[in-house]
Design a protein around this motif. Structure first.
Motif, short mmCIF file in Angstrom:
data_model
loop_
_atom_site.label_atom_id
_atom_site.label_comp_id
_atom_site.label_asym_id
_atom_site.label_seq_id
_atom_site.Cartn_x
_atom_site.Cartn_y
_atom_site.Cartn_z
N ILE A 1 0.84 -1.20 0.00
CA ILE A 1 0.00 0.00 0.00
C ILE A 1 0.87 1.24 0.00
O ILE A 1 0.65 2.19 -0.77
CB ILE A 1 -0.94 0.01 1.22
CG1 ILE A 1 -1.98 -1.10 1.11
CG2 ILE A 1 -1.66 1.37 1.32
CD1 ILE A 1 -2.85 -1.25 2.36
N HIS A 2 1.88 1.25 0.86
CA HIS A 2 2.76 2.42 0.96
C HIS A 2 3.68 2.53 -0.25
O HIS A 2 3.97 3.64 -0.72
CB HIS A 2 3.55 2.36 2.26
CG HIS A 2 2.75 2.76 3.46
ND1 HIS A 2 3.28 2.90 4.72
CD2 HIS A 2 1.42 3.07 3.58
CE1 HIS A 2 2.34 3.27 5.57
NE2 HIS A 2 1.20 3.37 4.91
N ASP B 1 3.00 1.83 -3.25
CA ASP B 1 2.21 2.31 -4.39
C ASP B 1 1.86 3.79 -4.31
O ASP B 1 1.35 4.36 -5.28
CB ASP B 1 0.91 1.50 -4.52
CG ASP B 1 1.17 0.06 -4.93
OD1 ASP B 1 2.21 -0.19 -5.57
OD2 ASP B 1 0.34 -0.81 -4.62
N LEU B 2 2.10 4.42 -3.16
CA LEU B 2 1.72 5.83 -2.97
C LEU B 2 2.45 6.75 -3.95
O LEU B 2 3.55 6.45 -4.41
CB LEU B 2 2.04 6.26 -1.53
CG LEU B 2 1.17 5.68 -0.43
CD1 LEU B 2 1.78 5.95 0.94
CD2 LEU B 2 -0.25 6.26 -0.50
N PRO B 3 1.85 7.89 -4.27
CA PRO B 3 2.48 8.85 -5.20
C PRO B 3 3.90 9.26 -4.80
O PRO B 3 4.74 9.48 -5.66
CB PRO B 3 1.52 10.05 -5.15
CG PRO B 3 0.20 9.44 -4.84
CD PRO B 3 0.49 8.31 -3.88
N GLU C 1 -5.12 9.37 -0.84
CA GLU C 1 -3.78 9.16 -0.31
C GLU C 1 -3.77 9.08 1.22
O GLU C 1 -3.11 8.21 1.80
CB GLU C 1 -2.86 10.29 -0.78
CG GLU C 1 -1.40 10.05 -0.45
CD GLU C 1 -0.49 11.10 -1.07
OE1 GLU C 1 0.71 11.08 -0.78
OE2 GLU C 1 -0.99 11.95 -1.85
N ASN D 1 4.15 5.37 -7.02
CA ASN D 1 3.01 6.00 -7.73
C ASN D 1 2.36 5.04 -8.73
O ASN D 1 2.14 5.37 -9.89
CB ASN D 1 3.46 7.28 -8.44
CG ASN D 1 2.26 8.14 -8.87
OD1 ASN D 1 1.19 8.07 -8.28
ND2 ASN D 1 2.46 8.94 -9.91
N THR E 1 -5.09 0.56 -6.94
CA THR E 1 -4.40 0.64 -5.65
C THR E 1 -5.21 1.43 -4.64
O THR E 1 -6.12 2.18 -4.98
CB THR E 1 -3.01 1.28 -5.82
OG1 THR E 1 -3.12 2.47 -6.61
CG2 THR E 1 -2.05 0.33 -6.50
N SER E 2 -4.86 1.26 -3.39
CA SER E 2 -5.63 1.83 -2.28
C SER E 2 -5.76 3.34 -2.38
O SER E 2 -6.84 3.90 -2.19
CB SER E 2 -4.98 1.44 -0.94
OG SER E 2 -5.74 1.92 0.13
N HIS E 3 -4.66 4.03 -2.69
CA HIS E 3 -4.72 5.49 -2.71
C HIS E 3 -5.57 6.01 -3.87
O HIS E 3 -6.15 7.09 -3.77
CB HIS E 3 -3.31 6.10 -2.76
CG HIS E 3 -2.62 5.96 -4.08
ND1 HIS E 3 -1.83 4.88 -4.41
CD2 HIS E 3 -2.60 6.77 -5.18
CE1 HIS E 3 -1.34 5.04 -5.63
NE2 HIS E 3 -1.80 6.17 -6.12
N ALA F 1 -5.11 5.76 2.44
CA ALA F 1 -4.18 4.68 2.12
C ALA F 1 -3.02 4.65 3.11
O ALA F 1 -2.60 3.56 3.55
CB ALA F 1 -3.65 4.85 0.70
N ILE F 2 -2.52 5.81 3.48
CA ILE F 2 -1.45 5.87 4.49
C ILE F 2 -1.95 5.28 5.81
O ILE F 2 -1.27 4.46 6.44
CB ILE F 2 -0.98 7.33 4.70
CG1 ILE F 2 -0.26 7.84 3.44
CG2 ILE F 2 -0.05 7.43 5.91
CD1 ILE F 2 0.03 9.33 3.45
#
Length: 260
Positions: free
Chosen positions: A47-48, A50-52, A72, A56, A65-67, A75-76
């Motif tokens: 999850i983390h 994949d974050l922007p 965002e 990203n 993805t979760s975000h 998701a965090i």
């Protein structure tokens, strides 16, 4: 949390934990809370990742993805919550076998391998070196920790809970280290040669994100040879143990030919 955790995936880490537990003669349920915990930690890391701010990525395990779905911030928080819930879940092993001293040892392995001296440490170097020239030694450090640490934790916890000796535990750690390295090299190959519809995530994302990979340094053909050789080395070390689990042998070799 449920959206990402129940999205599927290979469940490789809990499977390796279970089969290593069986390899050393384990038969109880004390391993089960740790199996769930290791998958929660793995899922939070995805999850983390994949974050922007990191990779990203828009797809994981065949779905958004979760975000992308929840935003965002959520998701965090979902990742944070899964990490915390992993240890809450692992604590249930103390209740299952209150007098089993190996549970505390397994808990320590889980915490260390997921932390700054394990997965997080590898992720930090990976982030710091993105877009920069990375040496083979630096890349090996990233792979040993970012990918290898949780695989090492999985097999070591299975061994510890089943009563493995210290020498056997060291051997298991080396086997798991080889599995982690082979797994990540194959992942690098699939990022170039794979099918996004099969993988459930985008291909060529490493190149787009400016990341140095094993293939970048060693090339396609050498990478293919190395992943096969490292996997065979892991099986050879496994066969040197005085116990047998044919399914575990087959599982390790399957990593060479996996398509996702």
């Amino acid at each position: 949390m449920n959206y990402s955790f129940q999205a599927g995936g290979k469940r490789l880490r809990p499977l390796l934990m279970q089969e290593t537990y069986r390899l050393f003669g384990g038969t109880g349920k004390v391993v089960e809370p740790f199996m769930a915990a290791i998958e929660m930690i793995h899922t939070y890391s995805l999850i983390h990742d994949d974050l922007p701010a990191l990779d990203n990525d828009e797809y994981r395990r065949g779905r958004k993805t979760s975000h992308v779905v929840f935003g965002e911030a959520m998701a965090i928080l979902a990742g944070d919550a899964l990490l915390n819930y992993a240890f809450e879940t692992a604590c249930k092993a103390f209740e299952l076998e209150p007098g089993n001293q190996t549970v505390a040892r397994a808990f320590t392995i889980l915490a260390k391998k997921a932390g700054v001296n394990g997965m997080i440490g590898g992720q930090v170097v990976d982030v710091e070196m993105t877009g920069k020239q990375m040496s083979g030694d630096q890349l090996h450090f990233v792979y040993e920790n970012k990918t290898g640490a949780l695989i090492e934790a999985s097999m070591m916890i299975g061994a510890v809970l089943a009563g493995a000796t210290e020498d056997e535990l060291k051997q298991v750690e080396m086997i798991a280290s080889d599995i982690g390295l082979a797994f990540q090299i194959q992942d690098d190959l699939l990022d170039i040669l794979g099918d996004s519809t099969v993988l459930g995530k985008p291909v060529c994302s490493d190149e787009e994100n400016g990341k140095v990979t094993y293939v970048t340094i060693h090339g396609l053909e050498e990478s293919k040879k190395d992943v096969a050789e490292i996997s065979r080395r892991a099986v050879t070390r496994l066969d040197q143990l005085p116990y047998k689990n044919e399914f575990l042998d087959e599982l390790i070799l399957e990593l060479v030919n996996r398509k996702k």
